[in-house]
Design a protein around this motif. Sequence first.
Motif, PDB file in Angstrom:
ATOM      1  N   SER A  64     -10.898  -3.797  12.791  1.00 29.08           N
ATOM      2  CA  SER A  64     -10.053  -2.752  12.225  1.00 29.08           C
ATOM      3  C   SER A  64      -8.653  -3.278  11.932  1.00 29.08           C
ATOM      4  O   SER A  64      -8.179  -4.192  12.604  1.00 29.08           O
ATOM      5  N   VAL A  65      -7.994  -2.662  10.969  1.00 26.02           N
ATOM      6  CA  VAL A  65      -6.604  -2.997  10.657  1.00 26.02           C
ATOM      7  C   VAL A  65      -5.764  -1.738  10.824  1.00 26.02           C
ATOM      8  O   VAL A  65      -6.167  -0.654  10.386  1.00 26.02           O
ATOM      9  N   ALA A  66      -4.597  -1.880  11.469  1.00 26.75           N
ATOM     10  CA  ALA A  66      -3.650  -0.756  11.561  1.00 26.75           C
ATOM     11  C   ALA A  66      -2.696  -0.846  10.376  1.00 26.75           C
ATOM     12  O   ALA A  66      -2.271  -1.944  10.006  1.00 26.75           O
ATOM     13  N   VAL A  67      -2.387   0.298   9.787  1.00 18.76           N
ATOM     14  CA  VAL A  67      -1.377   0.312   8.729  1.00 18.76           C
ATOM     15  C   VAL A  67      -0.160   1.048   9.270  1.00 18.76           C
ATOM     16  O   VAL A  67      -0.229   2.240   9.579  1.00 18.76           O
ATOM     17  N   ALA A  68       0.934   0.302   9.428  1.00 13.05           N
ATOM     18  CA  ALA A  68       2.167   0.874   9.970  1.00 13.05           C
ATOM     19  C   ALA A  68       3.055   1.293   8.803  1.00 13.05           C
ATOM     20  O   ALA A  68       3.433   0.455   7.987  1.00 13.05           O
ATOM     21  N   PHE A  69       3.382   2.564   8.727  1.00 13.70           N
ATOM     22  CA  PHE A  69       4.225   3.045   7.629  1.00 13.70           C
ATOM     23  C   PHE A  69       5.687   3.006   8.045  1.00 13.70           C
ATOM     24  O   PHE A  69       6.043   3.415   9.145  1.00 13.70           O
ATOM     25  N   LEU A  70       6.502   2.484   7.140  1.00 15.72           N
ATOM     26  CA  LEU A  70       7.945   2.494   7.374  1.00 15.72           C
ATOM     27  C   LEU A  70       8.692   2.531   6.050  1.00 15.72           C
ATOM     28  O   LEU A  70       8.124   2.233   5.000  1.00 15.72           O
ATOM     29  N   GLY A  71       9.952   2.928   6.138  1.00 12.89           N
ATOM     30  CA  GLY A  71      10.780   2.981   4.937  1.00 12.89           C
ATOM     31  C   GLY A  71      11.790   1.857   4.919  1.00 12.89           C
ATOM     32  O   GLY A  71      11.923   1.112   5.900  1.00 12.89           O
ATOM     33  N   TYR A  85       3.508  -1.505   6.047  1.00  9.09           N
ATOM     34  CA  TYR A  85       3.534  -0.963   4.680  1.00  9.09           C
ATOM     35  C   TYR A  85       4.888  -0.287   4.444  1.00  9.09           C
ATOM     36  O   TYR A  85       5.143   0.821   4.921  1.00  9.09           O
ATOM     37  N   VAL A  86       5.744  -0.987   3.703  1.00 10.94           N
ATOM     38  CA  VAL A  86       7.112  -0.502   3.475  1.00 10.94           C
ATOM     39  C   VAL A  86       7.181   0.225   2.143  1.00 10.94           C
ATOM     40  O   VAL A  86       6.935  -0.361   1.090  1.00 10.94           O
ATOM     41  N   GLN A  87       7.518   1.507   2.198  1.00 11.09           N
ATOM     42  CA  GLN A  87       7.797   2.214   0.939  1.00 11.09           C
ATOM     43  C   GLN A  87       9.302   2.132   0.728  1.00 11.09           C
ATOM     44  O   GLN A  87      10.077   2.839   1.382  1.00 11.09           O
ATOM     45  N   ASN A  88       9.705   1.246  -0.163  1.00 14.63           N
ATOM     46  CA  ASN A  88      11.122   1.097  -0.472  1.00 14.63           C
ATOM     47  C   ASN A  88      11.436   2.111  -1.577  1.00 14.63           C
ATOM     48  O   ASN A  88      11.196   1.854  -2.749  1.00 14.63           O
ATOM     49  N   ASN A  89      11.937   3.279  -1.148  1.00 12.53           N
ATOM     50  CA  ASN A  89      12.161   4.370  -2.111  1.00 12.53           C
ATOM     51  C   ASN A  89      13.626   4.517  -2.494  1.00 12.53           C
ATOM     52  O   ASN A  89      14.052   5.542  -3.006  1.00 12.53           O
ATOM     53  N   VAL A 102       3.434  -5.465   3.254  1.00 14.70           N
ATOM     54  CA  VAL A 102       3.360  -4.997   1.856  1.00 14.70           C
ATOM     55  C   VAL A 102       4.606  -4.163   1.612  1.00 14.70           C
ATOM     56  O   VAL A 102       4.936  -3.289   2.419  1.00 14.70           O
ATOM     57  N   GLU A 103       5.314  -4.449   0.535  1.00 12.71           N
ATOM     58  CA  GLU A 103       6.468  -3.622   0.170  1.00 12.71           C
ATOM     59  C   GLU A 103       6.232  -3.065  -1.228  1.00 12.71           C
ATOM     60  O   GLU A 103       5.993  -3.827  -2.169  1.00 12.71           O
ATOM     61  N   VAL A 104       6.254  -1.756  -1.343  1.00  9.59           N
ATOM     62  CA  VAL A 104       6.075  -1.150  -2.667  1.00  9.59           C
ATOM     63  C   VAL A 104       7.397  -0.534  -3.093  1.00  9.59           C
ATOM     64  O   VAL A 104       8.026   0.214  -2.342  1.00  9.59           O
ATOM     65  N   MET A 105       7.811  -0.882  -4.305  1.00 10.90           N
ATOM     66  CA  MET A 105       9.108  -0.440  -4.813  1.00 10.90           C
ATOM     67  C   MET A 105       8.906   0.873  -5.571  1.00 10.90           C
ATOM     68  O   MET A 105       8.185   0.928  -6.571  1.00 10.90           O
ATOM     69  N   THR A 106       9.544   1.938  -5.057  1.00 15.76           N
ATOM     70  CA  THR A 106       9.352   3.240  -5.672  1.00 15.76           C
ATOM     71  C   THR A 106      10.666   4.011  -5.643  1.00 15.76           C
ATOM     72  O   THR A 106      11.733   3.406  -5.465  1.00 15.76           O
ATOM     73  N   TYR A 107      10.603   5.311  -5.830  1.00 18.19           N
ATOM     74  CA  TYR A 107      11.840   6.092  -5.870  1.00 18.19           C
ATOM     75  C   TYR A 107      11.612   7.484  -5.298  1.00 18.19           C
ATOM     76  O   TYR A 107      10.670   8.166  -5.694  1.00 18.19           O
ATOM     77  N   ARG A 108      12.462   7.854  -4.366  1.00 14.16           N
ATOM     78  CA  ARG A 108      12.380   9.201  -3.790  1.00 14.16           C
ATOM     79  C   ARG A 108      13.004  10.185  -4.779  1.00 14.16           C
ATOM     80  O   ARG A 108      14.215  10.290  -4.864  1.00 14.16           O
TER      81      ARG A 108
END
Length: 341
Positions: free
Chosen positions: A139-146, A172-176, A235-241
């Motif tokens: 199994s893999v854990a996915v850690a969510f952070l900003g 898993y970084v959501q760079n918003n 993983v860093e995903v570039m997005t926008y809040r």
Amino acid sequence: MTSMTVVTPSTQHLDRESALEVLGLILKSRALEEGAIRWQRQGLIPGYAPCLGQEAAQIGIGWSMGPQDRAFPTYREAGVALALGVDMPAYMATHQGLWHGGLYDSGRTRLAPFQAVVAGSCLHAVGWALGQRMNGEDSVAVAFLGDGASSQGDVHEAMNFAATMGAPVVFYVQNNGWAISTPTAKQVAGGFVSERAAGYGMSAYRADGNDVEAVITASRAALDEARESQRPVVVEVMTYRRGPHSTSDDPGRYRSLQQEYEQGAVDPVDVATQQALAAGVEQAEADRLAEEARAWVEDLREKTVNAPHRPGDEIFDFVFQEPTETLTAQKAAWQEETDRD
Ligand SMILES: Cc1ncc(C[n+]2csc(CCOP(=O)(O)OP(=O)(O)O)c2C)c(N)n1
Ligand SMILES: [Mg+2]
């Protein structure tokens, strides 16, 4: 050997059936984000932290996770919950003020109770992933952070511990662009959290978070790599809040409408729609999915607003396996006051 892979724009395309499924989820996610803000303004729910604009970033990772993986979310992961098939009225229990952390079954649905302590989810994810590895699971854990969370010491501890101990975690970084009112430039030295991965001996993927196919490409690669190597990956995903930090926030105090138009110019829903059409989905099918999303969110509103309250004394029952004397006394005092009312 560590590597940094930039997935912008998408390098792999979804087949028609997958594109249809992903678009359906993204449209529901958008309907929920717009709906929940309205419900709060109408006084139907006390508060909400919208992931408006982050729908591709959330559906993309949730849709890519395997049946044995587990997500450790923050307070802003309704899209992930949706993609994982979580019972959404039960998810909304926190926003309805009924239960902190949601009332869904976190084991069965692969979504841990959600976490308001910034960066807290990272430490929990590492502990769970280590336990899984020691049990011989894959199994893999996915850690969510900003982006904001990345400046907290807990994230360093989680990354360092995961890398030294060999824990299969996708950070898993959501760079918003924002941590409440603080822009990324004032929060993340160097501009990218993914650039730090090499320092911990981790591989990293950076993707356009408004492009769901790019998010899926990066997510699948990272999940596979963490599973095979039994090591952490970033993983860093570039997005926008696009919305406020939460319904108690007024972004007009720290950013202009002009900035919002410019920085939020790319709408992930438009991108996913174009990708689905390119994959062979008919416009009429896309319209039908949008109609289904509207009906779905109306049903969710009914169920959220009319959700039955939980017995109040449960708040004392689930703190420790064995209640302490203090808790027992507090429960008795609470009961006495409640009975008097
Ligand atoms: C330990 C801790 N410190 C501070 C806060 C207050 N707080 C809540 S959200 C937030 C900003 C987080 O920003 P980011 O990590 O970028 O996530 P985003 O809200 O953009 O999804 C802060 C400082 C908190 N909840 N927990
Ligand atoms: Mg942020």
